[in-house]
Design a protein around this motif. Structure first.
Motif, short mmCIF file in Angstrom:
data_model
loop_
_atom_site.label_atom_id
_atom_site.label_comp_id
_atom_site.label_asym_id
_atom_site.label_seq_id
_atom_site.Cartn_x
_atom_site.Cartn_y
_atom_site.Cartn_z
N SER A 27 57.80 43.13 63.53
CA SER A 27 56.45 43.75 63.52
C SER A 27 56.50 45.24 63.02
O SER A 27 57.54 45.76 63.15
N TYR A 28 55.61 45.57 62.42
CA TYR A 28 55.36 46.90 62.06
C TYR A 28 54.10 47.31 61.90
O TYR A 28 53.01 46.51 61.80
N ALA A 44 56.27 52.27 60.48
CA ALA A 44 57.05 52.13 61.63
C ALA A 44 56.97 50.92 62.39
O ALA A 44 56.42 50.07 62.22
N ARG A 45 57.92 50.83 63.33
CA ARG A 45 58.19 49.59 64.04
C ARG A 45 58.05 49.74 65.64
O ARG A 45 58.64 50.95 66.08
N VAL A 48 58.14 58.58 57.59
CA VAL A 48 56.87 59.13 57.56
C VAL A 48 56.83 60.07 56.47
O VAL A 48 57.79 60.84 56.31
N ARG A 49 55.91 60.24 56.06
CA ARG A 49 55.70 61.16 54.95
C ARG A 49 54.23 61.80 54.85
O ARG A 49 53.08 61.22 55.25
N SER A 94 60.26 53.10 66.21
CA SER A 94 61.20 53.58 65.44
C SER A 94 60.60 53.77 63.99
O SER A 94 60.00 53.03 63.36
N THR A 95 61.10 55.03 63.23
CA THR A 95 61.01 55.27 61.86
C THR A 95 62.14 55.78 61.31
O THR A 95 62.17 56.34 60.22
N SER A 96 63.51 55.02 61.91
CA SER A 96 64.68 55.21 61.38
C SER A 96 65.41 54.41 60.53
O SER A 96 66.42 54.47 59.99
#
Length: 177
Positions: free
Chosen positions: A169-170, A38-39, A65-66, A57-59
């Motif tokens: 960034s993440y 994610a960011r 996401v799993r 954001s996970t898009s």
């Protein structure tokens, strides 16, 4: 072509879910393992030492996401930037934060609840890229169901996370055992 490896499944109401695969070439994959990438929000204003909240954001194509739900709730919360551990085990957790115009020092923190479990610091920046510098921290840690992993930063100079079209960034994590 067919893989001709060995696959393990679980069955639920006639539906099969692959849990483990030993490929013909010998490598092992666990497609249902809890994981996320994610960011954090770009241009997020940081005041001293704090957990990074805001809308994550996970898009984008590199994020995801799993895994399983915890008490009916997703393991990752884009509104808070918190990873809620769904399965007790050993996890690899990584956090990289790129701070804008930070003139003195920057730290990256990984928290379990309110306890720092990993920290890394970079001092006064120098070199051709000026004051925009990143700091990363990683850990392998034993976690328990419902532990809450948070990501934080300390900034004593600039006060924002650097923003680009694809933020640098993440945070990411993966159940390894």
């Amino acid at each position: 072509g067919s893989d001709h490896g060995l696959k393990f499944y679980t069955a639920n109401n006639g539906s099969l879910s692959e849990r483990l695969r030993i490929h013909a070439t010998g490598y092992v994959t666990k497609p249902s393992n809890p994981a996320f990438h994610a960011r954090p929000p770009g241009s997020y204003s940081i005041s001293g030492d704090q957990v990074i909240g805001g809308t994550w954001s996970t898009s984008d194509p590199e994020s995801f996401v799993r895994g399983t739900l915890v008490n009916g709730t997703s393991i990752w919360n884009n509104n808070t930037g918190i990873f809620t551990v769904p399965v007790t085990g050993i996890y690899y957790i990584h956090w990289s934060v790129f701070l804008n115009l930070n003139t003195t020092r920057r730290d990256a923190f990984i928290y379990n609840g309110n306890t720092v479990i990993a920290r890394s610091e970079i001092g006064t920046p120098n070199g051709p890229t000026g004051n925009n510098k990143s700091v990363s921290v990683s850990t392998v840690v034993s976690l328990t169901v419902n532990d809450e992993i948070k990501f934080g930063a300390l900034t004593t100079g600039g006060n924002t996370i650097y923003q680009t079209v694809r933020p640098w960034s993440y945070a990411c994590g993966y159940l390894v055992g």
